[in-house]
Design a protein around this motif. Sequence first.
Motif, PDB file in Angstrom:
ATOM      1  N   LEU A  55       0.824  -1.210   0.000  1.00  0.00           N
ATOM      2  CA  LEU A  55       0.000   0.000   0.000  1.00  0.00           C
ATOM      3  C   LEU A  55       0.858   1.261   0.000  1.00  0.00           C
ATOM      4  CD1 LEU A  55      -2.918  -0.833   2.467  1.00  0.00           C
ATOM      5  CD2 LEU A  55      -3.084  -0.401   0.014  1.00  0.00           C
ATOM      6  N   VAL A  56       1.881   1.278   0.844  1.00  0.00           N
ATOM      7  CA  VAL A  56       2.757   2.438   0.924  1.00  0.00           C
ATOM      8  C   VAL A  56       3.476   2.626  -0.407  1.00  0.00           C
ATOM      9  CG1 VAL A  56       4.850   3.348   2.005  1.00  0.00           C
ATOM     10  CG2 VAL A  56       3.046   2.368   3.419  1.00  0.00           C
ATOM     11  N   ARG A  57       3.977   1.548  -0.964  1.00  0.00           N
ATOM     12  CA  ARG A  57       4.686   1.615  -2.244  1.00  0.00           C
ATOM     13  C   ARG A  57       3.784   2.167  -3.343  1.00  0.00           C
ATOM     14  NH1 ARG A  57       6.370  -3.481  -2.340  1.00  0.00           N
ATOM     15  NH2 ARG A  57       8.108  -3.003  -0.994  1.00  0.00           N
ATOM     16  N   LYS A  58       2.517   1.839  -3.270  1.00  0.00           N
ATOM     17  CA  LYS A  58       1.552   2.298  -4.271  1.00  0.00           C
ATOM     18  C   LYS A  58       1.441   3.829  -4.284  1.00  0.00           C
ATOM     19  CE  LYS A  58      -3.367   1.673  -5.358  1.00  0.00           C
ATOM     20  NZ  LYS A  58      -4.585   0.964  -4.971  1.00  0.00           N
ATOM     21  N   TYR A  59       1.539   4.455  -3.110  1.00  0.00           N
ATOM     22  CA  TYR A  59       1.359   5.895  -2.998  1.00  0.00           C
ATOM     23  C   TYR A  59       2.659   6.668  -2.779  1.00  0.00           C
ATOM     24  CZ  TYR A  59      -3.519   4.649  -2.705  1.00  0.00           C
ATOM     25  OH  TYR A  59      -4.763   4.143  -2.978  1.00  0.00           O
ATOM     26  N   ALA A  60       3.758   5.969  -2.599  1.00  0.00           N
ATOM     27  CA  ALA A  60       5.035   6.627  -2.337  1.00  0.00           C
ATOM     28  C   ALA A  60       5.556   7.313  -3.597  1.00  0.00           C
ATOM     29  CB  ALA A  60       6.056   5.611  -1.833  1.00  0.00           C
ATOM     30  N   ARG A  61       6.309   8.353  -3.361  1.00  0.00           N
ATOM     31  CA  ARG A  61       6.921   9.079  -4.471  1.00  0.00           C
ATOM     32  C   ARG A  61       8.079   8.265  -5.039  1.00  0.00           C
ATOM     33  NH1 ARG A  61       7.498  15.183  -2.340  1.00  0.00           N
ATOM     34  NH2 ARG A  61       5.293  15.516  -1.961  1.00  0.00           N
ATOM     35  N   LYS A  62       8.337   8.492  -6.299  1.00  0.00           N
ATOM     36  CA  LYS A  62       9.468   7.831  -6.947  1.00  0.00           C
ATOM     37  C   LYS A  62      10.772   8.535  -6.583  1.00  0.00           C
ATOM     38  CE  LYS A  62       6.813   5.056  -9.365  1.00  0.00           C
ATOM     39  NZ  LYS A  62       6.264   3.989  -8.633  1.00  0.00           N
ATOM     40  N   GLU A  63      10.696   9.858  -6.379  1.00  0.00           N
ATOM     41  CA  GLU A  63      11.878  10.650  -6.075  1.00  0.00           C
ATOM     42  C   GLU A  63      11.630  11.484  -4.832  1.00  0.00           C
ATOM     43  OE1 GLU A  63      12.960  13.013  -9.435  1.00  0.00           O
ATOM     44  OE2 GLU A  63      12.874  11.320 -10.814  1.00  0.00           O
ATOM     45  N   GLY A  64      12.702  11.808  -4.130  1.00  0.00           N
ATOM     46  CA  GLY A  64      12.593  12.674  -2.960  1.00  0.00           C
ATOM     47  C   GLY A  64      12.068  11.930  -1.743  1.00  0.00           C
ATOM     48  N   SER A  65      12.112  12.620  -0.636  1.00  0.00           N
ATOM     49  CA  SER A  65      11.685  12.039   0.629  1.00  0.00           C
ATOM     50  C   SER A  65      10.524  12.841   1.201  1.00  0.00           C
ATOM     51  CB  SER A  65      12.850  12.034   1.619  1.00  0.00           C
ATOM     52  OG  SER A  65      12.401  11.740   2.920  1.00  0.00           O
ATOM     53  N   VAL A  66       9.459  12.174   1.516  1.00  0.00           N
ATOM     54  CA  VAL A  66       8.312  12.832   2.139  1.00  0.00           C
ATOM     55  C   VAL A  66       8.710  13.365   3.510  1.00  0.00           C
ATOM     56  CG1 VAL A  66       5.974  12.462   3.008  1.00  0.00           C
ATOM     57  CG2 VAL A  66       6.687  11.391   0.873  1.00  0.00           C
ATOM     58  N   VAL A  67       9.562  12.642   4.201  1.00  0.00           N
ATOM     59  CA  VAL A  67      10.009  13.067   5.533  1.00  0.00           C
ATOM     60  C   VAL A  67      10.807  14.364   5.429  1.00  0.00           C
ATOM     61  CG1 VAL A  67      11.460  12.449   7.510  1.00  0.00           C
ATOM     62  CG2 VAL A  67      10.007  10.722   6.448  1.00  0.00           C
ATOM     63  N   ASP A  68      11.750  14.413   4.475  1.00  0.00           N
ATOM     64  CA  ASP A  68      12.541  15.643   4.301  1.00  0.00           C
ATOM     65  C   ASP A  68      11.650  16.823   3.939  1.00  0.00           C
ATOM     66  OD1 ASP A  68      14.868  14.280   4.876  1.00  0.00           O
ATOM     67  OD2 ASP A  68      15.409  13.951   2.763  1.00  0.00           O
ATOM     68  N   GLU A  69      10.667  16.585   3.088  1.00  0.00           N
ATOM     69  CA  GLU A  69       9.744  17.650   2.699  1.00  0.00           C
ATOM     70  C   GLU A  69       8.949  18.152   3.903  1.00  0.00           C
ATOM     71  OE1 GLU A  69       5.788  18.151  -0.062  1.00  0.00           O
ATOM     72  OE2 GLU A  69       7.395  16.865  -0.820  1.00  0.00           O
ATOM     73  N   LEU A  70       8.484  17.229   4.745  1.00  0.00           N
ATOM     74  CA  LEU A  70       7.737  17.607   5.940  1.00  0.00           C
ATOM     75  C   LEU A  70       8.605  18.434   6.882  1.00  0.00           C
ATOM     76  CD1 LEU A  70       5.208  17.436   7.732  1.00  0.00           C
ATOM     77  CD2 LEU A  70       6.121  15.295   8.635  1.00  0.00           C
ATOM     78  N   ILE A  71       9.854  18.026   7.070  1.00  0.00           N
ATOM     79  CA  ILE A  71      10.765  18.773   7.940  1.00  0.00           C
ATOM     80  C   ILE A  71      10.970  20.185   7.405  1.00  0.00           C
ATOM     81  CG2 ILE A  71      13.166  18.920   8.742  1.00  0.00           C
ATOM     82  CD1 ILE A  71      13.094  15.817   8.916  1.00  0.00           C
ATOM     83  N   GLN A  72      11.162  20.304   6.094  1.00  0.00           N
ATOM     84  CA  GLN A  72      11.329  21.632   5.495  1.00  0.00           C
ATOM     85  C   GLN A  72      10.089  22.498   5.706  1.00  0.00           C
ATOM     86  OE1 GLN A  72      12.311  20.935   1.393  1.00  0.00           O
ATOM     87  NE2 GLN A  72      14.482  20.514   1.830  1.00  0.00           N
ATOM     88  N   GLU A  73       8.911  21.925   5.512  1.00  0.00           N
ATOM     89  CA  GLU A  73       7.665  22.663   5.723  1.00  0.00           C
ATOM     90  C   GLU A  73       7.538  23.135   7.150  1.00  0.00           C
ATOM     91  OE1 GLU A  73       4.352  20.287   4.440  1.00  0.00           O
ATOM     92  OE2 GLU A  73       5.014  20.262   2.358  1.00  0.00           O
ATOM     93  N   ARG A  74       7.869  22.269   8.112  1.00  0.00           N
ATOM     94  CA  ARG A  74       7.784  22.634   9.540  1.00  0.00           C
ATOM     95  C   ARG A  74       8.764  23.751   9.880  1.00  0.00           C
ATOM     96  NH1 ARG A  74       4.300  19.009  12.423  1.00  0.00           N
ATOM     97  NH2 ARG A  74       2.961  18.359  10.731  1.00  0.00           N
ATOM     98  N   ARG A  75       9.981  23.649   9.328  1.00  0.00           N
ATOM     99  CA  ARG A  75      10.975  24.693   9.605  1.00  0.00           C
ATOM    100  C   ARG A  75      10.540  26.029   9.020  1.00  0.00           C
ATOM    101  NH1 ARG A  75      16.270  20.938   8.499  1.00  0.00           N
ATOM    102  NH2 ARG A  75      16.360  20.068  10.582  1.00  0.00           N
ATOM    103  N   LYS A  76       9.972  25.992   7.827  1.00  0.00           N
ATOM    104  CA  LYS A  76       9.481  27.227   7.190  1.00  0.00           C
ATOM    105  C   LYS A  76       8.338  27.825   8.006  1.00  0.00           C
ATOM    106  CE  LYS A  76       7.833  29.057   2.774  1.00  0.00           C
ATOM    107  NZ  LYS A  76       6.888  29.969   3.327  1.00  0.00           N
ATOM    108  N   ALA A  77       7.411  26.970   8.456  1.00  0.00           N
ATOM    109  CA  ALA A  77       6.285  27.453   9.256  1.00  0.00           C
ATOM    110  C   ALA A  77       6.779  28.062  10.565  1.00  0.00           C
ATOM    111  CB  ALA A  77       5.322  26.296   9.531  1.00  0.00           C
ATOM    112  N   ALA A  78       7.791  27.446  11.185  1.00  0.00           N
ATOM    113  CA  ALA A  78       8.343  27.966  12.440  1.00  0.00           C
ATOM    114  C   ALA A  78       9.046  29.310  12.209  1.00  0.00           C
ATOM    115  CB  ALA A  78       9.311  26.974  13.039  1.00  0.00           C
ATOM    116  N   ALA A  79       9.720  29.439  11.077  1.00  0.00           N
ATOM    117  CA  ALA A  79      10.417  30.688  10.756  1.00  0.00           C
ATOM    118  C   ALA A  79       9.427  31.811  10.462  1.00  0.00           C
ATOM    119  CB  ALA A  79      11.340  30.480   9.557  1.00  0.00           C
ATOM    120  N   ASP A  80       8.269  31.461   9.904  1.00  0.00           N
ATOM    121  CA  ASP A  80       7.251  32.451   9.568  1.00  0.00           C
ATOM    122  C   ASP A  80       6.465  32.933  10.783  1.00  0.00           C
ATOM    123  OD1 ASP A  80       8.002  32.245   6.932  1.00  0.00           O
ATOM    124  OD2 ASP A  80       6.330  30.934   6.343  1.00  0.00           O
ATOM    125  N   GLU A  81       6.582  32.248  11.892  1.00  0.00           N
ATOM    126  CA  GLU A  81       5.809  32.615  13.093  1.00  0.00           C
ATOM    127  C   GLU A  81       6.369  33.818  13.783  1.00  0.00           C
ATOM    128  OE1 GLU A  81       5.395  29.224  15.631  1.00  0.00           O
ATOM    129  OE2 GLU A  81       4.003  28.260  14.285  1.00  0.00           O
TER     130      GLU A  81
END
Length: 81
Positions: A55-81
Amino acid sequence: MAANVSQGGRIVIPAEIRQKMGIAIGDQVLLDWSEETRELRVFTRKQRLQHARDLVRKYARKEGSVVDELIQERRKAAADE
């Protein structure tokens, strides 16, 4: 194939099926009841884990890391606060 229900609701899984499923003495199996189909299904932990991976493989991205993207989003949100 048929199996009898014994005292305490026990059902013996025939040896042929246990062998095909890779179930050994003492192994724990997972039971799934479907209200829709009114069926009881028996799985091994290994089977359920493989199902989850599929199931995970079916929806997982071929490139990049979802975890890295989430961390970047959280850091950006924290910086914008």
